[in-house]
Design a protein around this motif. Structure first.
Motif, short mmCIF file in Angstrom:
data_model
loop_
_atom_site.label_atom_id
_atom_site.label_comp_id
_atom_site.label_asym_id
_atom_site.label_seq_id
_atom_site.Cartn_x
_atom_site.Cartn_y
_atom_site.Cartn_z
N ALA A 110 88.56 17.26 23.45
CA ALA A 110 88.36 18.07 24.80
C ALA A 110 87.58 19.10 24.96
CB ALA A 110 89.96 18.44 25.08
N GLY A 111 87.22 19.73 23.64
CA GLY A 111 86.43 20.73 23.52
C GLY A 111 84.97 20.09 23.74
N THR A 120 84.34 17.36 25.50
CA THR A 120 84.23 16.96 26.88
C THR A 120 84.09 18.38 27.88
OG1 THR A 120 85.82 15.44 26.42
CG2 THR A 120 85.40 16.14 28.99
N ASP A 121 84.52 19.50 27.48
CA ASP A 121 84.16 20.71 28.03
C ASP A 121 82.59 21.09 28.07
OD1 ASP A 121 85.75 23.34 29.06
OD2 ASP A 121 84.15 24.11 27.63
N LEU A 122 82.08 20.45 27.03
CA LEU A 122 80.37 20.73 26.97
C LEU A 122 79.73 19.81 27.36
CD1 LEU A 122 80.30 21.82 22.95
CD2 LEU A 122 79.94 23.30 25.06
N ALA A 179 84.23 26.42 23.32
CA ALA A 179 84.77 25.00 23.96
C ALA A 179 85.94 24.33 23.20
CB ALA A 179 83.69 24.21 23.97
N ARG A 223 88.95 26.07 24.10
CA ARG A 223 89.65 25.68 25.26
C ARG A 223 90.07 24.08 25.07
NH1 ARG A 223 84.82 28.29 27.14
NH2 ARG A 223 83.74 26.36 26.90
N GLY A 224 89.67 23.54 24.18
CA GLY A 224 90.34 22.22 23.81
C GLY A 224 91.75 22.24 23.24
N SER A 236 93.83 23.18 26.10
CA SER A 236 94.21 21.99 27.11
C SER A 236 95.13 20.97 26.42
CB SER A 236 92.99 21.46 27.69
OG SER A 236 92.34 20.67 26.71
#
Length: 241
Positions: free
Chosen positions: A121-122, A124-126, A198, A201-202, A205
């Motif tokens: 997920a981190g 993907t945030d990038l 990131a 944040r991963g 989430s």
């Protein structure tokens, strides 16, 4: 009766410690993780450590042969399994969980799923189009000499058919040590600080985690120095196989 979606929901939001560590020599890095595991129960909270390497190095898995490491690199044996990991351009992190944590109550593969989905997920945030591997390492692969990033296994992180993130665990009565590395095959395409944010944040989430800054005490560093000198900086440990 629980439905399938319940397996992808954390029990409750929680706060973790976040240690934004610097770059150190290979023996220090492994000793720090070792002491973090030994002190996990007394800390109580899960901890995420982000750190670097102060020289070209490789780490070899706990069961690997010393001669699996290539020439020209500093070598250290990890307390976790897996294959040879190159610490040249990689981004390294560690998750340490106390023994009573809910992830410690899951089987190893399911805990990998949770942690690696958070890392995915981190990424993907990038804007990295990453997927989780579905297959385990074939039995014909020699684990005593394998290169980690050439042999993806279940829940490793892939871009296309190329592994870009892997991890390994050690479980003891003290808790879980989960060591991870992200490597894009060359210089990192993102600033390390951006990757750290990131990653935070991963975890937020996927596992509803908030991070609390953590600064180890002098006693911790004294224990790391002893562990480094007595274990990870020794030929007895690094050349044991």
């Amino acid at each position: 009766m629980a439905n399938d979606n319940d397996t992808h929901r954390p029990p409750a939001p929680e706060a973790w410690h976040l240690w934004l560590d610097g770059a150190h020599d290979p023996a220090f890095n492994m000793a720090a993780d070792d002491v973090l595991l030994a002190t996990a129960a007394s800390r109580g909270r899960p901890l995420l450590r982000v750190y670097g390497w102060d020289r070209l190095a490789v780490s070899i898995g706990y069961i690997q042969r010393r001669d699996a490491a290539p020439a020209g690199y500093a070598v250290v044996r990890r307390p976790t399994g897996g294959g040879v990991v190159y610490h040249d351009y990689d981004y390294t992190y560690t998750v340490v969980l106390p023994p009573e944590h809910w992830l410690a109550g899951l089987d190893r593969v399911t805990s990998y799923d949770w942690i690696n989905r958070s890392v995915q997920a981190g990424l993907t945030d990038l804007a990295v189009s990453a997927e989780l591997a579905e297959q385990v390492i074939p039995h014909n692969i020699d684990r005593l000499s394998m290169i980690c990033f050439k042999n993806p296994t279940k829940f490793d992180i892939l871009v296309g058919d190329r592994k870009i993130a892997g991890s390994a665990q050690r479980r003891t009565h003290d808790g879980i040590l989960h060591q991870g590395s992200i490597h894009f095959g060359g210089p990192l395409p993102y600033e390390r600080a951006a990757m750290t944010q990131a990653l935070i944040r991963g975890f937020a989430s996927i596992m509803a985690v908030t991070m609390l800054d953590y600064h180890p005490a002098d006693e911790f560093f004294a224990a790391v120095a002893r562990c480094r000198a007595e274990k990870y900086a020794t030929d007895e440990w690094n050349g044991r196989r």
